[in-house]
Design a protein around this motif. Structure first.
Motif, PDB file in Angstrom:
ATOM      1  N   PRO A  73      10.473  35.807  -1.318  1.00  0.00           N
ATOM      2  CA  PRO A  73      10.303  34.471  -1.897  1.00  0.00           C
ATOM      3  C   PRO A  73      10.518  33.339  -0.898  1.00  0.00           C
ATOM      4  O   PRO A  73       9.842  32.309  -0.969  1.00  0.00           O
ATOM      5  N   ILE A  74      11.460  33.533   0.028  1.00  0.00           N
ATOM      6  CA  ILE A  74      11.719  32.473   1.006  1.00  0.00           C
ATOM      7  C   ILE A  74      10.529  32.315   1.948  1.00  0.00           C
ATOM      8  O   ILE A  74      10.124  31.189   2.287  1.00  0.00           O
ATOM      9  N   TRP A  81       7.170  25.768  -4.454  1.00  0.00           N
ATOM     10  CA  TRP A  81       8.069  26.524  -5.325  1.00  0.00           C
ATOM     11  C   TRP A  81       7.425  26.925  -6.651  1.00  0.00           C
ATOM     12  O   TRP A  81       7.827  27.931  -7.245  1.00  0.00           O
ATOM     13  N   VAL A  82       6.424  26.203  -7.130  1.00  0.00           N
ATOM     14  CA  VAL A  82       5.817  26.531  -8.427  1.00  0.00           C
ATOM     15  C   VAL A  82       5.106  27.882  -8.420  1.00  0.00           C
ATOM     16  O   VAL A  82       5.381  28.735  -9.283  1.00  0.00           O
ATOM     17  N   PRO A  83       4.181  28.157  -7.485  1.00  0.00           N
ATOM     18  CA  PRO A  83       3.532  29.474  -7.505  1.00  0.00           C
ATOM     19  C   PRO A  83       4.510  30.625  -7.285  1.00  0.00           C
ATOM     20  O   PRO A  83       4.344  31.706  -7.865  1.00  0.00           O
ATOM     21  N   ALA A 342      16.968  33.089  -4.515  1.00  0.00           N
ATOM     22  CA  ALA A 342      16.494  32.892  -3.140  1.00  0.00           C
ATOM     23  C   ALA A 342      15.566  31.678  -3.057  1.00  0.00           C
ATOM     24  O   ALA A 342      15.618  30.899  -2.093  1.00  0.00           O
ATOM     25  N   LEU A 343      14.725  31.506  -4.075  1.00  0.00           N
ATOM     26  CA  LEU A 343      13.813  30.355  -4.100  1.00  0.00           C
ATOM     27  C   LEU A 343      14.595  29.046  -4.170  1.00  0.00           C
ATOM     28  O   LEU A 343      14.254  28.068  -3.490  1.00  0.00           O
ATOM     29  N   VAL A 344      15.651  29.022  -4.977  1.00  0.00           N
ATOM     30  CA  VAL A 344      16.473  27.814  -5.086  1.00  0.00           C
ATOM     31  C   VAL A 344      17.144  27.497  -3.754  1.00  0.00           C
ATOM     32  O   VAL A 344      17.237  26.330  -3.350  1.00  0.00           O
ATOM     33  N   VAL A 364      19.128  31.510   5.602  1.00  0.00           N
ATOM     34  CA  VAL A 364      18.835  30.474   4.609  1.00  0.00           C
ATOM     35  C   VAL A 364      19.602  30.770   3.322  1.00  0.00           C
ATOM     36  O   VAL A 364      20.279  29.899   2.748  1.00  0.00           O
ATOM     37  N   PHE A 365      19.497  31.997   2.876  1.00  0.00           N
ATOM     38  CA  PHE A 365      20.131  32.430   1.635  1.00  0.00           C
ATOM     39  C   PHE A 365      21.652  32.267   1.708  1.00  0.00           C
ATOM     40  O   PHE A 365      22.275  31.660   0.828  1.00  0.00           O
TER      41      PHE A 365
END
Length: 557
Positions: A73-74, A81-83, A342-344, A364-365
């Motif tokens: 996801p990252i 972030w939407v898709p 992870a996306l957040v 990042v995570f």
């Protein structure tokens, strides 16, 4: 949009999917709580071991998650972030969870056998041989990608040669963690204690390893870690599951679930903003949203590797058929939730609407969650170390599980069911030897690992999703042959087939152009990737054709 809103939407969708769709599938397919499962029917103390639901869930979740739902996801967030969020939720529920549940269900109903066996029984021997070859090549890719992720997480030195204390602590904790898992395995097997006593011991060992790891870091170079990790994988893929795989996953389950809970609580406490653009366009950095979004996110939404774990190891440990729903369907939905977390994190650390470029995905995570947890008065450096440890635990768990799967696939490819083992010729005896099978699998993976996971990831994602399509085809044929409803497998199966064949085609074209033009920065690495892509494409198409042909024949019958 902020982190809390995204998490609330995701939790509602995933919990609702489990309670409604998961239970619907269990009812439609038929779960018999009184049936004798393969774990009892074929108990051998090595692979077939009746195991409590919580322990099997820990094994399943830790094995399937790996670094995938964090890295994928990252990386895919470059599209916005939407898709990414839509695919994590839609793919996780209607693609990934359905595949994992159906693969485990089909395996339990077939004496705990693998998807390869199911293909042989319901599609044919040639299809099984081709599928096993595909599985072996795929396993090499997974080991190569995840081994490189772990080695870089453990690397005690930065580019300038200075020590990295956080990495040193994570490395030491991970080494102690493995030793603690072996000790726990012997305690569980021979002490015969109550579950709650085992839980207390497991948590105590986990805390002890973390305390010692934080206080006594070790600093080893990247190259040395590559070698040591592969030695560990070789041993872990051969020893009985009770000696390492089960207890390590038991310990992991507490660490990993605690990490996810802490991350979610941290998000609610901090309420991070999404600094990432909602949508960055159809084409970003030379890659188009289709098919790269899907093959990059991979494990967080749907992963063929999950089918190998569901049918290869977890199904052999199921004590009661009713445990299949939480162990397979439930574990996949939790992985999707991890993908949302992870996306957040990448959305929070994004600058000017774009993903950060000065950090690896695990960094990042870990960095973002460490910042979130400061709201709970937890020191940022401690949080960062613990989160990094959990990420490495994910990857290590997947490593020895997939190495075992690859070893078994290689052996099974050369097994002649019409011959007694004593009648095998020299080639068959050598290739069915578990030590030789492990060696050849890991040597190739080691060479590929030196290329680096960033270069391998797109190919891994394509192979992973194509494996998912093949597993869904096998399960669909099984359902049709046994007069069970399998219509819910058709749409995921067809979409994954199209996505992955397009992605592999693009990889083949790209690597061919680099090699022909002489512009390849790594001729060995690109050449090996091209070879893998061509082989995977050919094997995948052939197996898919045979499976779909079988399904159409059944429809016309």
């Amino acid at each position: 949009m902020n982190g809390i809103v995204i998490m609330v939407i995701s939790i509602v969708v995933l919990v609702g999917a489990y309670l409604l769709y998961g239970r619907y599938l269990a009812k439609k397919w038929g779960i018999d709580p009184k049936a004798k499962t393969p774990a009892y029917e074929m108990e051998d103390g090595v692979d077939y071991v009746p195991t409590d639901k919580g322990v099997v869930f820990g094994h399943q979740f830790a094995s399937i998650a790996g670094a995938g739902p964090i890295n994928g996801p990252i990386q895919a967030a470059v599209f916005g972030w939407v898709p990414v969020l839509l695919w994590l939720l839609i793919g996780g529920v209607f693609f990934g969870a359905v595949q994992d549940f159906s693969a485990m269900y089909a395996s339990v109903k077939n004496k705990g056998r693998t998807i390869g066996y199911i293909i042989e029984k319901y599609i044919g021997k040639v299809g099984k041989k081709l599928f096993l070859a595909f599985t072996w090549l795929f396993s090499i890719l997974v080991v190569a990608a995840f081994a490189d992720v772990v080695a870089k997480t453990f690397n005690g030195f930065d580019a300038a040669g200075a020590v990295v204390p956080a990495n040193g602590s994570v490395a030491m904790t991970s080494v102690l963690f493995i030793a603690a898992a072996v000790l726990l395995g012997f305690i569980i097997k021979y002490a015969k204690l109550n579950t709650w006593v085992n839980t207390v011991i497991a948590v105590g060992l986990l805390v002890l390893t973390i305390v010692l790891g934080l206080n006594f870091p070790i600093y080893v170079s990247l190259g040395s870690w590559h070698i040591m990790i592969f030695v560990y994988i070789a041993v872990a893929s051969i020893v009985p599951v009770w000696a390492l795989l089960q207890p390590r996953d038991y310990l992991n389950s507490y660490l990993l679930v605690a990490m996810i809970v802490a991350a979610v609580v941290g998000i609610f406490a901090y309420n991070p903003a999404m600094n990432l653009n909602a949508f960055n366009g159809w084409k970003v950095g030379g890659n188009t949203l289709f098919p790269y979004l899907f093959v990059t996110i991979a494990c967080g939404a749907v992963s063929g590797f999950h089918a190998l774990v569901s049918s290869g190891t977890a199904s052999k440990q199921i004590k009661n058929e009713k445990d299949m729903l939480p162990v397979s369907f439930g574990a996949m939905l939790m992985e999707s939730l991890l993908g949302v977390v992870a996306l957040v994190t990448v959305g929070f650390l994004a600058t000017k609407g774009n993903v950060p470029t000065n950090m690896t995905q695990p960094q990042v995570f870990a960095n973002a969650i460490a910042i979130f947890l400061t709201k709970l008065s937890i020191p940022e450096d401690v949080s960062r170390t613990l989160i990094t440890l959990a990420v490495s635990a994910f990857a290590l768990t997947s490593l020895d599980s997939v190495a075992r799967v690859g070893r078994l696939a290689f052996q099974e490819f050369f097994i002649d069911s019409e011959k007694e083992e004593k009648d095998y010729n020299m080639v068959e005896k050598v290739c069915t030897n578990k030590y030789f099978a492990t060696g050849i699998t890991l040597v190739l993976a080691y060479v590929l690992a030196k290329v680096g996971y960033a270069s391998i990831w797109p190919l891994f994602g394509s192979a992973n999703q194509l494996l998912s399509a093949l597993a869904l085809i096998a399960c669909a044929v099984f359902f049709k042959s046994t007069k069970r409803q399998g219509w819910m497998l058709w749409v995921p199966m067809i979409i994954m087939l199209v996505v992955t064949l397009v992605a592999l085609t693009l990889t083949i074209v790209s690597k061919t152009q680099l090699l022909v033009a002489g512009t390849s920065a790594n001729i060995v690495g690109d050449g090996l990737q091209l070879t893998f892509a061509v082989a995977l494409f050919a094997l995948g198409v052939t197996v898919a054709f045979q499976g779909l042909k079988k399904m159409l024949q059944k429809q016309n019958a």
